[in-house]
Design a protein around this motif. Sequence first.
Motif, PDB file in Angstrom:
ATOM      1  N   GLY A   9      12.635 -53.280  92.628  1.00 54.48           N
ATOM      2  CA  GLY A   9      13.337 -52.600  93.704  1.00 54.48           C
ATOM      3  C   GLY A   9      14.834 -52.714  93.484  1.00 54.48           C
ATOM      4  O   GLY A   9      15.293 -53.037  92.379  1.00 54.48           O
ATOM      5  N   ALA A  10      15.605 -52.491  94.526  1.00 56.82           N
ATOM      6  CA  ALA A  10      17.064 -52.529  94.397  1.00 56.82           C
ATOM      7  C   ALA A  10      17.546 -53.889  93.903  1.00 56.82           C
ATOM      8  O   ALA A  10      18.444 -53.982  93.055  1.00 56.82           O
ATOM      9  CB  ALA A  10      17.708 -52.190  95.742  1.00 56.82           C
ATOM     10  N   VAL A  11      16.921 -54.972  94.411  1.00 62.37           N
ATOM     11  CA  VAL A  11      17.335 -56.324  94.005  1.00 62.37           C
ATOM     12  C   VAL A  11      17.005 -56.565  92.540  1.00 62.37           C
ATOM     13  O   VAL A  11      17.855 -57.001  91.754  1.00 62.37           O
ATOM     14  CB  VAL A  11      16.664 -57.382  94.902  1.00 62.37           C
ATOM     15  N   GLY A  12      15.769 -56.294  92.152  1.00 67.03           N
ATOM     16  CA  GLY A  12      15.365 -56.532  90.770  1.00 67.03           C
ATOM     17  C   GLY A  12      16.164 -55.718  89.772  1.00 67.03           C
ATOM     18  O   GLY A  12      16.569 -56.225  88.720  1.00 67.03           O
ATOM     19  N   ARG A  21      24.105 -56.674  80.961  1.00 68.73           N
ATOM     20  CA  ARG A  21      25.541 -56.668  80.650  1.00 68.73           C
ATOM     21  C   ARG A  21      25.970 -57.975  79.986  1.00 68.73           C
ATOM     22  O   ARG A  21      26.938 -58.006  79.233  1.00 68.73           O
ATOM     23  CB  ARG A  21      26.362 -56.422  81.918  1.00 68.73           C
ATOM     24  N   GLY A  22      25.227 -59.048  80.302  1.00 65.27           N
ATOM     25  CA  GLY A  22      25.527 -60.341  79.682  1.00 65.27           C
ATOM     26  C   GLY A  22      24.901 -60.519  78.318  1.00 65.27           C
ATOM     27  O   GLY A  22      24.990 -61.591  77.721  1.00 65.27           O
ATOM     28  N   GLY A  23      24.225 -59.480  77.811  1.00 61.59           N
ATOM     29  CA  GLY A  23      23.662 -59.536  76.471  1.00 61.59           C
ATOM     30  C   GLY A  23      22.251 -60.094  76.399  1.00 61.59           C
ATOM     31  O   GLY A  23      21.761 -60.397  75.308  1.00 61.59           O
ATOM     32  N   HIS A  24      21.571 -60.229  77.535  1.00 61.64           N
ATOM     33  CA  HIS A  24      20.224 -60.785  77.550  1.00 61.64           C
ATOM     34  C   HIS A  24      19.172 -59.680  77.431  1.00 61.64           C
ATOM     35  O   HIS A  24      19.447 -58.511  77.697  1.00 61.64           O
ATOM     36  CB  HIS A  24      19.994 -61.592  78.840  1.00 61.64           C
ATOM     37  N   GLU A  25      17.957 -60.070  77.038  1.00 62.12           N
ATOM     38  CA  GLU A  25      16.834 -59.146  76.985  1.00 62.12           C
ATOM     39  C   GLU A  25      16.073 -59.241  78.300  1.00 62.12           C
ATOM     40  O   GLU A  25      15.823 -60.342  78.802  1.00 62.12           O
ATOM     41  CB  GLU A  25      15.905 -59.498  75.823  1.00 62.12           C
ATOM     42  N   VAL A  26      15.688 -58.102  78.862  1.00 57.01           N
ATOM     43  CA  VAL A  26      15.064 -58.085  80.184  1.00 57.01           C
ATOM     44  C   VAL A  26      13.802 -57.235  80.181  1.00 57.01           C
ATOM     45  O   VAL A  26      13.775 -56.132  79.625  1.00 57.01           O
ATOM     46  CB  VAL A  26      16.044 -57.539  81.251  1.00 57.01           C
ATOM     47  N   MET A  27      12.750 -57.777  80.819  1.00 58.30           N
ATOM     48  CA  MET A  27      11.546 -57.010  81.110  1.00 58.30           C
ATOM     49  C   MET A  27      11.391 -56.930  82.628  1.00 58.30           C
ATOM     50  O   MET A  27      11.522 -57.944  83.323  1.00 58.30           O
ATOM     51  CB  MET A  27      10.301 -57.663  80.516  1.00 58.30           C
ATOM     52  N   LEU A  28      11.130 -55.738  83.138  1.00 55.92           N
ATOM     53  CA  LEU A  28      10.887 -55.529  84.564  1.00 55.92           C
ATOM     54  C   LEU A  28       9.414 -55.204  84.780  1.00 55.92           C
ATOM     55  O   LEU A  28       8.868 -54.324  84.110  1.00 55.92           O
ATOM     56  CB  LEU A  28      11.739 -54.371  85.089  1.00 55.92           C
ATOM     57  N   ILE A  29       8.764 -55.931  85.708  1.00 57.99           N
ATOM     58  CA  ILE A  29       7.376 -55.666  86.056  1.00 57.99           C
ATOM     59  C   ILE A  29       7.332 -55.157  87.492  1.00 57.99           C
ATOM     60  O   ILE A  29       7.847 -55.819  88.403  1.00 57.99           O
ATOM     61  CB  ILE A  29       6.511 -56.935  85.924  1.00 57.99           C
ATOM     62  N   GLU A  30       6.744 -53.988  87.699  1.00 60.51           N
ATOM     63  CA  GLU A  30       6.715 -53.382  89.031  1.00 60.51           C
ATOM     64  C   GLU A  30       5.366 -52.712  89.245  1.00 60.51           C
ATOM     65  O   GLU A  30       4.901 -51.936  88.412  1.00 60.51           O
ATOM     66  CB  GLU A  30       7.840 -52.354  89.165  1.00 60.51           C
ATOM     67  N   ARG A  31       4.721 -53.024  90.388  1.00 63.02           N
ATOM     68  CA  ARG A  31       3.408 -52.450  90.666  1.00 63.02           C
ATOM     69  C   ARG A  31       3.485 -51.102  91.377  1.00 63.02           C
ATOM     70  O   ARG A  31       2.545 -50.309  91.304  1.00 63.02           O
ATOM     71  CB  ARG A  31       2.563 -53.421  91.491  1.00 63.02           C
ATOM     72  N   ARG A  32       4.621 -50.830  92.071  1.00 62.44           N
ATOM     73  CA  ARG A  32       4.751 -49.569  92.801  1.00 62.44           C
ATOM     74  C   ARG A  32       5.364 -48.500  91.902  1.00 62.44           C
ATOM     75  O   ARG A  32       6.481 -48.654  91.409  1.00 62.44           O
ATOM     76  CB  ARG A  32       5.599 -49.752  94.053  1.00 62.44           C
ATOM     77  N   ILE A  33       4.621 -47.421  91.725  1.00 62.90           N
ATOM     78  CA  ILE A  33       5.077 -46.370  90.820  1.00 62.90           C
ATOM     79  C   ILE A  33       6.379 -45.738  91.299  1.00 62.90           C
ATOM     80  O   ILE A  33       7.211 -45.309  90.490  1.00 62.90           O
ATOM     81  CB  ILE A  33       3.981 -45.294  90.641  1.00 62.90           C
ATOM     82  N   ASP A  34       6.591 -45.708  92.629  1.00 63.58           N
ATOM     83  CA  ASP A  34       7.815 -45.093  93.144  1.00 63.58           C
ATOM     84  C   ASP A  34       9.045 -45.956  92.910  1.00 63.58           C
ATOM     85  O   ASP A  34      10.163 -45.503  93.119  1.00 63.58           O
ATOM     86  CB  ASP A  34       7.677 -44.764  94.640  1.00 63.58           C
ATOM     87  N   HIS A  35       8.847 -47.225  92.478  1.00 64.91           N
ATOM     88  CA  HIS A  35       9.972 -48.091  92.134  1.00 64.91           C
ATOM     89  C   HIS A  35      10.274 -48.080  90.632  1.00 64.91           C
ATOM     90  O   HIS A  35      11.238 -48.706  90.192  1.00 64.91           O
ATOM     91  CB  HIS A  35       9.700 -49.524  92.585  1.00 64.91           C
ATOM     92  N   ILE A  36       9.426 -47.402  89.860  1.00 63.41           N
ATOM     93  CA  ILE A  36       9.665 -47.312  88.418  1.00 63.41           C
ATOM     94  C   ILE A  36      10.752 -46.272  88.180  1.00 63.41           C
ATOM     95  O   ILE A  36      10.557 -45.080  88.404  1.00 63.41           O
ATOM     96  CB  ILE A  36       8.384 -46.918  87.656  1.00 63.41           C
TER      97      ILE A  36
END
Length: 227
Positions: A9-12, A21-36
Motif C-alpha cells: 500500500g502507500a506505506v509499503g 534510493r539507498g541502493g538496497h534490493e527490495v521485494m514487495l509482496i502484496e495479496r491485493r491486486i488493486d495494490h499492485i
Amino acid sequence: MKVVIAGAGAVGRSIAQELLRGGHEVMLIERRIDHIDQAAVPAAVWVHGDACELELLEEAGLQDYEVVISATGDDKSNLVFSLLAKTEFGIRRVVARVNDPRNEWLFDASWGVDVAVSTPRLLASLAEEAVSVGDLVRLMTLRQGQANLVEITLPVDTPLAGRAVRTLTLPRDAALVTILRGGRVIVPQPDDPLEGEDELLFVASVEAEDELRSALGVNGFHEPAVP
C-alpha cells in the motif's frame, strides 16, 4: 542489503522507494491486486500473493533476504509474517508496523519481531516531546523490547550547561547517540559541551532509565497514552 516488504500500500511503497534510493534490493509482496502498481516502484521485485503463506515465501526465496518489514494494514498479518520470517527462514532483522496501539504488547520476540513501529505512538511521542522539556520521553522500542530510544530536552537554565559530555555519569546500559541543537545533528564527542534546549537522544535499557533520569537531574517521565 536485501529487504522484503509485506504490504504494498502507500506505506509499503514509500518504504520501498526510500530503500531503493539507498541502493538496497527490495521485494514487495502484496495479496491485493488493486495494490499492485509496478510503475510506482519499477526497480522492486513484485510478488502477488499472501505473505502469510509459507509456500509462497519459499517460492519467493525469502531465505536469501537479510531484513523483512511487515507493513500491511492488518496487525494479525504483520505478526504472522514476522513469525514465519524469523522461525522458518531465520531472517536476521524483522521490523513490524503496529496499526492499533492496543496490540503493541504482542509485537515482541515471541512473534519474531525485533523492532515494532507504532505510528500513532511515535507521533504522540514526538508531539509530547515538543512540550515535555526536562522529562524523559520514550520514542521507540528497539531490540525486542530490551531497549528504548529515549529523548530529553534540557531546560534553558539546565545546570548541565557548559559541562562536557565526558563528565556525564551515565548508567552502563545507556548511550548518548545524538544531540539535536538548533537544527543541527551532532554526533557527541567527549569534549563537546552541553547547552540549554539541547535535545539529547539515548539508547537505554528499560532498567537503566531510572539511573539515566538521576544522572540528568530529570524528575519526570512520559510515555504518551495513545487511544
